[in-house]
Design an enzyme around this catalytic site. Sequence first.
Site, short mmCIF file in Angstrom:
data_model
loop_
_atom_site.label_atom_id
_atom_site.label_comp_id
_atom_site.label_asym_id
_atom_site.label_seq_id
_atom_site.Cartn_x
_atom_site.Cartn_y
_atom_site.Cartn_z
N ASP A 328 0.76 -1.08 0.12
CA ASP A 328 0.13 -0.05 0.10
C ASP A 328 0.75 1.21 0.11
O ASP A 328 0.40 2.13 0.07
CB ASP A 328 -0.79 -0.09 1.37
CG ASP A 328 -0.12 -0.11 2.69
OD1 ASP A 328 1.12 -0.23 2.51
OD2 ASP A 328 -0.86 0.21 3.48
N GLY A 356 17.82 7.96 -26.06
CA GLY A 356 18.89 7.00 -26.32
C GLY A 356 18.70 6.60 -27.76
O GLY A 356 18.08 6.93 -28.40
N TRP A 357 19.40 5.44 -27.89
CA TRP A 357 19.85 4.97 -29.24
C TRP A 357 18.19 4.59 -29.67
O TRP A 357 17.95 4.85 -30.99
CB TRP A 357 20.61 4.00 -29.36
CG TRP A 357 21.02 3.16 -30.91
CD1 TRP A 357 20.07 2.10 -31.32
CD2 TRP A 357 21.63 3.67 -31.90
NE1 TRP A 357 20.53 1.94 -32.42
CE2 TRP A 357 21.67 2.94 -32.89
CE3 TRP A 357 22.61 4.74 -32.07
CZ2 TRP A 357 22.29 3.08 -34.18
CZ3 TRP A 357 23.44 4.93 -33.22
CH2 TRP A 357 23.03 4.18 -33.93
N ASP A 394 17.63 15.10 -18.77
CA ASP A 394 18.60 14.96 -19.78
C ASP A 394 18.01 14.58 -20.93
O ASP A 394 17.23 13.64 -20.99
CB ASP A 394 19.90 13.78 -19.04
CG ASP A 394 21.02 13.41 -20.34
OD1 ASP A 394 21.59 14.43 -20.52
OD2 ASP A 394 20.80 12.38 -20.68
N ASP A 396 19.03 12.82 -24.61
CA ASP A 396 19.53 11.97 -25.44
C ASP A 396 19.24 11.68 -26.65
O ASP A 396 18.52 10.52 -27.19
CB ASP A 396 19.95 10.58 -24.48
CG ASP A 396 21.27 9.70 -25.01
OD1 ASP A 396 21.50 10.06 -26.27
OD2 ASP A 396 21.69 8.97 -24.49
N GLU A 398 19.86 11.15 -30.47
CA GLU A 398 20.73 10.35 -31.43
C GLU A 398 20.29 10.28 -32.93
O GLU A 398 19.82 9.08 -33.07
CB GLU A 398 21.26 9.21 -30.88
CG GLU A 398 21.78 9.09 -29.44
CD GLU A 398 22.46 7.93 -28.82
OE1 GLU A 398 22.87 6.99 -29.59
OE2 GLU A 398 22.45 7.85 -27.39
N MET A 464 29.52 11.69 -25.90
CA MET A 464 29.62 10.33 -25.80
C MET A 464 30.98 9.77 -26.51
O MET A 464 31.21 9.09 -27.75
CB MET A 464 28.37 9.56 -26.52
CG MET A 464 27.43 9.90 -25.99
SD MET A 464 25.79 9.09 -26.17
CE MET A 464 25.23 10.09 -27.56
N TYR A 466 33.02 7.04 -26.99
CA TYR A 466 33.17 5.74 -26.81
C TYR A 466 32.32 5.17 -28.09
O TYR A 466 31.53 6.04 -28.83
CB TYR A 466 32.68 5.13 -25.51
CG TYR A 466 31.43 5.58 -25.02
CD1 TYR A 466 30.25 5.36 -25.53
CD2 TYR A 466 31.23 6.22 -23.79
CE1 TYR A 466 29.01 5.86 -25.08
CE2 TYR A 466 30.32 7.04 -23.17
CZ TYR A 466 28.90 6.53 -24.03
OH TYR A 466 27.70 7.11 -23.36
#
Length: 624
Positions: A328, A356-357, A394, A396, A398, A464, A466
Amino acid sequence: MSTDTPPRRSRFRWIPLRSGRSKVIAGLTALAVPFAAMVGLATPAAAATSATATYTKKSDWGSGFEGQWTVKNTGTTALSSWTIEWDYPAGTRVNSAWDATVTSSGNSWTAKNLGWNGSIAPGASVSFGFNGSGPGAPSGCKLNGASCDGSTVPGDNPPTAPGTPTTSDVTNTSVKLSWSAATDDKGVKNYDVLRNGAKIATVTGTTYTNTGLTAGTDYTYAVQARDTIDQLGPVSASVSVRTTGGGGGEQPGGDKINLGYFTNWGVYGRNYHVKNLVTSGTAAKITHINYAFGNVQNGKCTIGDSYADYDKAYTADQSVDGKADTWDQPLRGNFNQLRKLKAQYPHIKVLWSFGGWTWSGGFGQAVQNPAAFAQSCYDLVEDPRWADVFDGIDLDWEYPNACGLTCDTSGPAAIKTMADAMRAKFGPNNLVTAAITADGSSGGKIDAADYGGAAQSFDWYNVMTYDFFGAWAAKGPTAPHSPLTSYTGIPQQGFTSADAIAKLKAKGVPAKKLLLGIGFYGRGWTGVTQAAPGGTATGAAPGTYEAGIEDYKVLKSTCPATGTIAGTAYAHCGTNWWSYDTPATIGSKMAWAKSQGLGGAFSWEFSGDTTNGELVSAISNGLK
């Protein structure tokens, strides 16, 4: 990052199959489940005038009937859950139900929403049905503890305001609160403790010690009583207190940002929970968390995974504070665990990351009406159920005006249009940030959008740095996926951290608004005979969740580093070749980030680190 780059690990999500929402699957709900074992999103009883419940007998075939209850939100704010209680005369009963959990005790029946249909917008309604037997009609109906027709329950008033809290035993990191009890005609059940306007604890007594505070910091506290049917009374007067000590230096990494992504899908196969941030020592070393991901659909910010986000019930051993969720309580799931984390580590700020992707395809439509998009995001992030959990948003995307999983043609100005609308809506006291491409090649993704102009409205960019290279190029050449600098033989010029940062600075983005990205994973090939970078391959190396990718916590022992190239470690073991960051290479990258005047660093994502947080520690130590 070329347009033919496949989805990165950072944008994959794994969610187990759960039962659907149709009568066929939801039907024949077990009626023998004990009341205490019911699992559904619940909130304290709503005000009596906020909702109504009506009953309809849909059909009757002599030996049985089909009944339906409809809950309508007649208030002005969203209803986050509902519970209907009613009585049947002896000989009448519910035999099976769909779209609700129905239980009984004698002749009394209780129906609760399922995890997916508890939320009801103002003016909207939801229904559930059941098959029953017997001639009787329902009586004594209550909705969330109040009368089903919207009238008040006679003789049960909300509690009074507790006394103003007093403070004692103030230290660098804790303060004890005490207050005089509230009164109620039916009895006081418990008290919510509010810090800076946000609930941080619920207690049954009239004292509470708040720990995990920051030295030399001002805090304001108040308390609020709840009665036995969960009616909340008025908030007490507040008291302010400053913890002892201070003088700077308490923030992890000094004045630098150390941010990490926490993924909502990590609670499934990865078995990674908010509590892991505590047990690994990570929580004490980070400054910010990006919670990933919310979706972008039909021009709006929407929930990404309602079960993981706010519905999953946590046991005591999984919970940040060692207390199990109850059926509850108003909020469960990751959001509640993040709330508990912030209570223990108040220096941490949490942002909700959208896109995101996989979910970036909706941004193009959303920026066509940027004000409406920003309003939808604000309404979701600031939803009263979890507004205290989040300190901003945020985004993101892409990628703006470029290709990721899909291609966008919104134009160079779209990113600035979105940023300006978000800042206007979220205001100066909320964080508004963005994760952006690190493609520093000539005419690449950074050149495709006005990141310089948008930076005026964003607090910072998560660059990003990487996934530059990987086994989507199945035959190689092998190359580090997160090179800091260029090197002889690099497959693509401009695909380095240094190139990306230099290009963003040249476009007018202040260095302090740039965070260097660190991947907590490696990318690898198989069929490789050459130990040094640049070798040929036959395909992607095997990985735990996906071919060509593996967590650092696995690679550090299964394929230890054998060399370093462009500031990133690489490893050749058998016929597999991997590249990934280690504590040593992260230390070097942090030194470089400081030399460039960057605002700090961020990592994707926490679950790839070791159980003692080796990589987060390396970032924290390197930023000091």
